[in-house]
Motif scaffolding. Structure first.
Motif, PDB file in Angstrom:
ATOM      1  N   CYS A   1       0.832  -1.210   0.000  1.00 50.93           N
ATOM      2  CA  CYS A   1       0.000   0.000   0.000  1.00 50.93           C
ATOM      3  C   CYS A   1       0.872   1.268   0.000  1.00 50.93           C
ATOM      4  N   PRO A   2       0.745   2.096  -1.050  1.00 50.12           N
ATOM      5  CA  PRO A   2       1.586   3.306  -1.104  1.00 50.12           C
ATOM      6  C   PRO A   2       1.268   4.316  -0.002  1.00 50.12           C
ATOM      7  N   TRP A   3      -0.006   4.339   0.420  1.00 42.29           N
ATOM      8  CA  TRP A   3      -0.379   5.288   1.488  1.00 42.29           C
ATOM      9  C   TRP A   3       0.293   4.855   2.797  1.00 42.29           C
TER      10      TRP A   3
ATOM     11  N   LYS B   1      -9.395  -9.252   5.864  1.00 42.77           N
ATOM     12  CA  LYS B   1      -9.049  -8.461   7.056  1.00 42.77           C
ATOM     13  C   LYS B   1      -9.355  -9.223   8.332  1.00 42.77           C
TER      14      LYS B   1
ATOM     15  N   GLY C   1     -11.131  -0.079   8.866  1.00 40.44           N
ATOM     16  CA  GLY C   1     -10.461  -1.158   8.148  1.00 40.44           C
ATOM     17  C   GLY C   1      -9.340  -0.737   7.216  1.00 40.44           C
ATOM     18  N   LYS C   2      -8.881   0.504   7.313  1.00 39.50           N
ATOM     19  CA  LYS C   2      -7.841   0.948   6.373  1.00 39.50           C
ATOM     20  C   LYS C   2      -6.452   0.958   6.998  1.00 39.50           C
ATOM     21  N   VAL C   3      -5.459   0.800   6.118  1.00 38.29           N
ATOM     22  CA  VAL C   3      -4.073   1.037   6.516  1.00 38.29           C
ATOM     23  C   VAL C   3      -3.601   2.273   5.756  1.00 38.29           C
TER      24      VAL C   3
ATOM     25  N   SER D   1      -2.898   8.644   6.098  1.00 37.61           N
ATOM     26  CA  SER D   1      -1.436   8.595   5.934  1.00 37.61           C
ATOM     27  C   SER D   1      -0.739   9.950   6.029  1.00 37.61           C
TER      28      SER D   1
HETATM   29  N1  LIG Z   1      -6.770   8.240   2.476  1.00 37.69           N
HETATM   30  C1  LIG Z   1      -6.199   7.058   3.075  1.00 37.69           C
HETATM   31  C2  LIG Z   1      -6.121   5.965   2.037  1.00 37.69           C
HETATM   32  C3  LIG Z   1      -5.589   4.658   2.608  1.00 37.69           C
HETATM   33  C4  LIG Z   1      -6.035   3.472   1.767  1.00 37.69           C
HETATM   34  O1  LIG Z   1      -6.855   3.604   0.841  1.00 37.69           O
HETATM   35  N2  LIG Z   1      -5.507   2.282   2.101  1.00 37.69           N
HETATM   36  C5  LIG Z   1      -5.953   1.108   1.407  1.00 37.69           C
HETATM   37  C6  LIG Z   1      -4.792   0.193   1.023  1.00 37.69           C
HETATM   38  S1  LIG Z   1      -3.684   0.918  -0.138  1.00 37.69           S
HETATM   39  C7  LIG Z   1      -6.839   0.308   2.346  1.00 37.69           C
HETATM   40  O2  LIG Z   1      -6.615   0.273   3.537  1.00 37.69           O
HETATM   41  N3  LIG Z   1      -7.836  -0.348   1.766  1.00 37.69           N
HETATM   42  C8  LIG Z   1      -8.702  -1.187   2.497  1.00 37.69           C
HETATM   43  C9  LIG Z   1     -10.115  -0.751   2.431  1.00 37.69           C
HETATM   44  O3  LIG Z   1     -10.388   0.310   1.842  1.00 37.69           O
HETATM   45  O4  LIG Z   1     -10.965  -1.441   2.947  1.00 37.69           O
HETATM   46  C10 LIG Z   1      -4.832   7.393   3.630  1.00 37.69           C
HETATM   47  O5  LIG Z   1      -4.167   8.257   3.050  1.00 37.69           O
HETATM   48  O6  LIG Z   1      -4.446   6.808   4.650  1.00 37.69           O
END
Ligand SMILES: N[C@@H](CCC(=O)N[C@@H](CS)C(=O)NCC(=O)O)C(=O)O
Length: 225
Positions: A17-19, A44, A56-58, A71
C-alpha cells in the motif's frame, strides 16, 4: 541511534500500500522503535476491525492506547514526534515550498499512476513528460534532496511511494519502452530522474519497497484492453 517513542508505536500496514508506505518509510528512515503488523486487506482480520480500526484501512497507527489514521496525518505525526529526525525544514518558507512541491506532485503526476493502475488506462503514461515539465519548477534545489537536504524530508516521503511505483510501471511491460528510456537518458529530465533515483535509493525507501510484490499487484490490477 534508535529513537524510542514516549509511548509504544504500532504500525498496521500492508506491504504493497503506497499510502501506508508513507508512514513506514518515515519510521524506517528515522530509525524509530515500533512494532510492524501486516494486515491482509483481502481477508481483514476480525480483531483488526473490532479492536483497532473499524474503518479497516491502513495505515493505522497506534500510539499508546490512541489511534491515528490517514497517511498524511500519521506520517506528519512521526515528523512532529521526532523533531531530531529532521523531517521538517526549520525554515518556515522552505517548509511551505516543500509542501507546495508535494501538492503539485499529487495534482500533476500522481493521477498518471492512478489512471494507469486503477483504470488500466495505459495511454496516459506518455503524458508524464508534460506533467514533469510543469512539476519541476516546484522542485527547489534537489541536491540530493529537497532544499539541499542530505536526507528525504516529509514532503518527499509523502510522494516517494508513488515515484517508486511509477518507475516500476515504466520499467514494466505495461509501458512503452521509449518512455522509460527517454526519462532516464534525456538531459531534459535529468533533474527529475536524478532526484527520483536518490529518493528510491534512500534507506527508508529501499528497505520498505518490494518490487516483486508490487509487480504482482500490477498484474492483478491492470487489465489488458
Ligand atoms: N486516504 C487514506 C487511504 C488509505 C487506503 O486507501 N488504504 C488502502 C490500502 S492501499 C486500504 O486500507 N484499503 C482497504 C479498504 O479500503 O478497505 C490514507 O491516506 O491513509
Amino acid at each position: 541511534m534508535v529513537l524510542i517513542p514516549p509511548k509504544p508505536i504500532t504500525l498496521y500496514c500492508c506491504n504493497i500500500c503506497p499510502w501506508a508506505a508513507r508512514t513506514w518509510i518515515a519510521l524506517t528512515q528515522a530509525n524509530v522503535e515500533y512494532e510492524y503488523v501486516e494486515i491482509d486487506l483481502k481477508n481483514k482480520p476480525e480483531w483488526f476491525l473490532r479492536d483497532v480500526n473499524p474503518g479497516g484501512k491502513v495505515p493505522t497507527l497506534k500510539y499508546g492506547e490512541d489511534l491515528i489514521i490517514e497517511s498524511a496525518v500519521t506520517t506528519e505525526f512521526i515528523a512532529d514526534l521526532f523533531p531530531e529526525a529532521g523531517l521538517l525544514p526549520k525554515d518556515a518558507f522552505k517548509l511551505a515550498q516543500s509542501r507546495l512541491m508535494a501538492d503539485r506532485f499529487m495534482e500533476l503526476i500522481f493521477p498518471i499512476y492512478r489512471k494507469a493502475v486503477f483504470a488500466s488506462n495505459l495511454e496516459v503514461i506518455p503524458t508524464i513528460f508534460g506533467e514533469i515539465d510543469k512539476f519541476v519548477p516546484y522542485l527547489i534545489n534537489p541536491s540530493p534532496f529537497f532544499g539541499g537536504s542530505d536526507h528525504p524530508i516529509l514532503a518527499e516521503i509523502l510522494i516517494v511511494p508513488f515515484i517508486s511505483r511509477l518507475y516500476l510501471l515504466l520499467e514494466s511491460e505495461y509501458s512503452p519502452k521509449e518512455v522509460y528510456t527517454k526519462l532516464s537518458t534525456d538531459p531534459k529530465y535529468k533533474i527529475f530522474n536524478d532526484w527520483s533515483g536518490a529518493l528510491m535509493a534512500s534507506p527508508g525507501v529501499a528497505k520498505t519497497f518490494d518490487k516483486s510484490l508490487n509487480a504482482k499487484f500490477f498484474a492483478e490490477r491492470i487489465v489488458a484492453k
